[in-house]
Enzyme design. Structure first.
Site, mmCIF file in Angstrom:
data_model
loop_
_atom_site.group_PDB
_atom_site.id
_atom_site.type_symbol
_atom_site.label_atom_id
_atom_site.label_comp_id
_atom_site.label_asym_id
_atom_site.label_seq_id
_atom_site.Cartn_x
_atom_site.Cartn_y
_atom_site.Cartn_z
ATOM 1 N N THR A 21 11.070 -8.524 -3.667
ATOM 2 C CA THR A 21 11.337 -9.414 -4.801
ATOM 3 C C THR A 21 12.695 -9.162 -5.437
ATOM 4 O OG1 THR A 21 10.109 -7.884 -6.205
ATOM 5 C CG2 THR A 21 8.917 -9.801 -5.371
ATOM 6 N N ARG A 42 5.733 -2.980 -15.347
ATOM 7 C CA ARG A 42 6.487 -2.793 -16.589
ATOM 8 C C ARG A 42 5.990 -3.610 -17.782
ATOM 9 N NH1 ARG A 42 12.290 -2.799 -13.664
ATOM 10 N NH2 ARG A 42 10.962 -3.689 -12.050
ATOM 11 N N LYS A 50 -2.183 0.203 -8.528
ATOM 12 C CA LYS A 50 -1.252 0.456 -7.422
ATOM 13 C C LYS A 50 -0.623 1.830 -7.580
ATOM 14 C CE LYS A 50 3.012 -1.241 -7.396
ATOM 15 N NZ LYS A 50 3.974 -0.150 -7.076
ATOM 16 N N LYS A 98 4.756 1.074 2.049
ATOM 17 C CA LYS A 98 5.703 0.309 2.873
ATOM 18 C C LYS A 98 6.060 1.089 4.145
ATOM 19 C CE LYS A 98 7.708 -2.116 -1.106
ATOM 20 N NZ LYS A 98 6.981 -1.406 -2.186
ATOM 21 N N ASP A 123 7.665 3.041 10.980
ATOM 22 C CA ASP A 123 8.025 4.160 11.854
ATOM 23 C C ASP A 123 7.555 3.792 13.256
ATOM 24 O OD1 ASP A 123 8.548 6.829 12.874
ATOM 25 O OD2 ASP A 123 8.321 7.556 10.817
ATOM 26 N N ASP A 163 0.884 1.655 -2.000
ATOM 27 C CA ASP A 163 2.090 0.876 -1.673
ATOM 28 C C ASP A 163 3.147 1.808 -1.087
ATOM 29 O OD1 ASP A 163 3.927 -1.178 -1.511
ATOM 30 O OD2 ASP A 163 4.499 -1.060 -3.630
#
Length: 232
Positions: A119, A210, A37, A66, A69, A64
């Site tokens: 999340t 992470r 990603k 998002k 517009d 990614d």
């Protein structure tokens, strides 16, 4: 599930500050990871060029961004991402935005995912944003919008998978961040699950950053998650 199938289910989030750091991590992970990603931070540091390079080398890439517009802008931006050879692109799950992204995707191999509820949000955050629904109700509504717009799936918290699957069975895609192996710190994520639980509840692919990037041995951490996916 075979080990190869499980490997394809894991998306490693390259949440790193520079292309050089990302390239070093990809090299370190080697053939253990097939799907990456590229998010905002890396995209703004030249990561879209890296995304195209990864796709050209046979890896799968999730861009990614998002997007949200006016329709014309989203449609044109989606068309540009499709040219990179990416597998996934995220847009916010508002009806006009979803429809525009579906138009921009066209007949390419790009799959568009609608962002439902982040999340890092809980019920209080949803209320503060002005919605009267619970997170689960908002997720269900946005999944229906995604279905109606003709996009390929949604990105959602692993705890929302039962809601998603009640509204949208496969082949509609459900991709889940907020995945934490047992014992991992939650960080800023509020609605999380283990890899095994996410797979059992209907996730198609898991996004993990992470717990892999910060591990002493990132490749071993990725392989452990892949083994958990296969067992689930």
């Amino acid at each position: 599930m075979t080990q190869d199938d499980a490997r394809d289910r894991l998306i490693v989030g390259l949440d790193l500050a520079t292309v050089e750091e990302a390239e070093a991590m990809v090299a370190r992970l080697g053939d253990a990871v097939q799907f990456y990603k590229v998010g905002f931070e890396l995209a703004l540091a030249g990561g879209l060029v890296l995304a195209e390079r990864l796709a050209g080398s046979g890896k799968k890439v999730f861009v990614d961004l998002k997007l949200h517009d006016i329709g014309a802008t989203v449609e044109k931006a989606t068309r540009q991402v499709a040219k990179l050879g990416a597998t996934y692109l995220t847009v916010h799950a508002y009806p006009q935005t979803l429809k525009a992204a579906a138009e921009g995707r066209g007949a390419s191999g790009l799959k568009v995912l609608g962002v439902t509820v982040l999340t890092s949000w809980d019920a209080g955050d949803v209320r503060e944003a002005g919605f009267s629904e619970t997170p689960e109700q908002l997720v269900a509504r946005r999944a229906r919008h995604a279905l109606e717009a003709g996009v390929d799936g949604v990105i959602c918290a692993p705890t929302d998978l039962p809601v998603i699957r009640s509204v949208a069975p496969r082949p509609f895609h459900a991709v889940t961040p907020g995945v934490r192996p047992a014992g991992s710190a939650a960080g800023d994520q509020k609605r999380i699950a283990t890899p095994a639980d996410a797979i059992r509840n209907g996730a198609d692919r898991l996004v993990v950053a992470r717990p892999i990037l910060s591990a002493p041995d990132p490749r071993a951490a990725a392989e452990a998650i892949i083994a958990e996916i296969a067992a689930a």
